[in-house]
Write an enzyme that holds these catalytic residues in place. Structure first.
Site, PDB file in Angstrom:
ATOM      1  N   GLU A  27       0.832  -1.201   0.000  1.00  0.00           N
ATOM      2  CA  GLU A  27       0.000   0.000   0.000  1.00  0.00           C
ATOM      3  C   GLU A  27       0.867   1.253   0.000  1.00  0.00           C
ATOM      4  OE1 GLU A  27      -3.406  -2.072   2.927  1.00  0.00           O
ATOM      5  OE2 GLU A  27      -1.848  -0.799   3.759  1.00  0.00           O
ATOM      6  N   THR A 105      -6.276  -0.584   3.446  1.00  0.00           N
ATOM      7  CA  THR A 105      -7.370  -1.356   2.883  1.00  0.00           C
ATOM      8  C   THR A 105      -8.313  -1.812   4.005  1.00  0.00           C
ATOM      9  OG1 THR A 105      -5.966  -3.291   2.985  1.00  0.00           O
ATOM     10  CG2 THR A 105      -6.088  -2.139   0.872  1.00  0.00           C
ATOM     11  N   LYS A 188     -14.269  -2.579   7.829  1.00  0.00           N
ATOM     12  CA  LYS A 188     -13.586  -3.298   8.922  1.00  0.00           C
ATOM     13  C   LYS A 188     -12.099  -3.324   8.594  1.00  0.00           C
ATOM     14  CE  LYS A 188     -13.452  -8.220  10.294  1.00  0.00           C
ATOM     15  NZ  LYS A 188     -12.202  -8.679   9.658  1.00  0.00           N
ATOM     16  N   ASP A 189     -11.272  -2.880   9.541  1.00  0.00           N
ATOM     17  CA  ASP A 189      -9.828  -2.900   9.275  1.00  0.00           C
ATOM     18  C   ASP A 189      -9.073  -3.419  10.499  1.00  0.00           C
ATOM     19  OD1 ASP A 189      -9.602  -0.873  11.132  1.00  0.00           O
ATOM     20  OD2 ASP A 189      -8.326   0.386   9.866  1.00  0.00           O
ATOM     21  N   MET A 190      -7.737  -3.234  10.500  1.00  0.00           N
ATOM     22  CA  MET A 190      -6.926  -3.766  11.595  1.00  0.00           C
ATOM     23  C   MET A 190      -6.082  -2.691  12.291  1.00  0.00           C
ATOM     24  SD  MET A 190      -5.808  -7.371   9.811  1.00  0.00           S
ATOM     25  CE  MET A 190      -4.905  -7.991  11.220  1.00  0.00           C
ATOM     26  N   GLU A 191      -6.315  -1.414  11.964  1.00  0.00           N
ATOM     27  CA  GLU A 191      -5.490  -0.361  12.561  1.00  0.00           C
ATOM     28  C   GLU A 191      -6.262   0.884  13.017  1.00  0.00           C
ATOM     29  OE1 GLU A 191      -4.524  -1.559   9.392  1.00  0.00           O
ATOM     30  OE2 GLU A 191      -2.970  -2.921  10.144  1.00  0.00           O
ATOM     31  N   ASP A 214     -12.224  -6.496  -0.006  1.00  0.00           N
ATOM     32  CA  ASP A 214     -12.997  -7.739   0.104  1.00  0.00           C
ATOM     33  C   ASP A 214     -14.350  -7.443   0.734  1.00  0.00           C
ATOM     34  OD1 ASP A 214     -10.649  -7.577   2.255  1.00  0.00           O
ATOM     35  OD2 ASP A 214     -12.455  -8.307   3.249  1.00  0.00           O
TER      36      ASP A 214
HETATM   37  N1  ADE Z   1      -8.117  -5.227   5.462  1.00  0.00           N
HETATM   38  C1  ADE Z   1      -8.584  -5.590   4.265  1.00  0.00           C
HETATM   39  N2  ADE Z   1      -9.624  -6.438   4.383  1.00  0.00           N
HETATM   40  C2  ADE Z   1      -9.828  -6.615   5.707  1.00  0.00           C
HETATM   41  C3  ADE Z   1     -10.743  -7.377   6.460  1.00  0.00           C
HETATM   42  N3  ADE Z   1     -11.672  -8.127   5.892  1.00  0.00           N
HETATM   43  N4  ADE Z   1     -10.635  -7.320   7.802  1.00  0.00           N
HETATM   44  C4  ADE Z   1      -9.709  -6.559   8.390  1.00  0.00           C
HETATM   45  N5  ADE Z   1      -8.818  -5.827   7.730  1.00  0.00           N
HETATM   46  C5  ADE Z   1      -8.877  -5.850   6.391  1.00  0.00           C
END
Ligand code: ADE
Length: 256
Positions: A27, A105, A188-191, A214
């Site tokens: 990214e 993302t 929904k992400d992770m950060e 996704d």
């Molecule tokens: N980043 C990209 N797709 C994700 C997902 N489904 N969940 C968490 N972080 C993401």
């Protein structure tokens, strides 16, 4: 000067230093190239950490793109909330930015109007995997907060907007699903919520730009769909980040 005066004075001063936090190398690198940033050879971060700063002047802005780097044990991108909060903290300490942008993302919910390749600006952030079923600790765990409001930016680019839910897993357990639903999230992400927590500690405004790789409520397995779309969707994300940076240039926070 009273604290409220300090805040409004900051809001009226042209933005000059930006920190862009991006978790994955895939990214980050296209943006490094587009903005002609160079890797900092005199790191502002402690010796030994994998965190990378790319820096450069773009128009009247000093841009610092921070990538948490590769995990020293496993050799993969340091994704997730732990690295995100550490680099946000260290970037604030070293660079004292006027504005933070967390770009990356995300998974999107088609039931809430998300499509692959959409770039969202998050209006709110919250966690979905910090369950503490004790009064008030439950709310602390969720950590829901509003993001810095950017009505003019939203109008200018016709970006989609929605709530962002953050957790440390790419997949989604049934517990997570219920919490994400309760958070009313579209993406929904992770950060994101971790970056927001640290930015709030220092009262630094933060913008969240998230591109959908996704569809979480679709029928494809998330890891496959994510990897399949990562490069193409990142290109859409980068175009948006550049447009946003162009828009920010020459403006004060109050004009965003
Ligand atoms: N980043 C990209 N797709 C994700 C997902 N489904 N969940 C968490 N972080 C993401």
């Amino acid at each position: 000067m009273a604290p409220s005066e300090t805040v409004s004075a900051t809001q009226e001063k042209p933005i000059s230093t930006i920190v862009i936090i991006i978790a994955m190398q895939t990214e980050a690198l296209p943006l490094v190239n587009s903005l002609q940033l160079v890797e900092d050879k005199n790191p502002v971060f402690p010796q030994g950490v994998p965190w990378v700063r790319y820096v450069g002047s773009y128009k009247d802005l000093q841009i610092n793109l921070i990538w948490p780097g590769k995990d020293s044990l496993f050799g993969v991108d340091s994704v997730g909330t732990v690295s995100a909060s550490l680099v946000t903290y260290a970037s604030f300490q070293a660079l004292n930015p006027d504005l933070i942008i967390n770009a990356g993302t995300a998974g999107g919910f088609k039931a809430k109007g998300a499509n692959i390749g959409d770039v969202f600006i998050a209006t709110d952030v919250a966690f979905h995997d910090r369950r503490i079923p004790i009064p008030v600790f439950d709310q602390y765990g969720i950590g829901a907060r509003k993001t810095f409001s950017t009505p003019n930016l939203l109008k200018e680019f016709d970006l989609k907007s929605g709530k962002l839910s953050t957790g440390d897993s790419l997949d989604m357990s049934t517990y997570d699903e219920a919490a994400i639903l309760a958070n009313d999230a579209t993406i929904k992400d992770m950060e994101g919520a971790a970056v927001a927590y640290v930015a709030d500690l220092f009262s630094v405004p933060c913008i969240f730009l998230k591109a959908v790789t996704d569809i979480v409520d679709g029928d494809k397995p998330t890891p496959e769909e994510f990897l399949q779309n990562l490069v193409a969707v990142t290109a859409a994300l980068d175009r948006t980040v550049i447009k946003v940076v162009d828009f920010i240039s020459g403006k004060c926070l109050s004009e965003l």
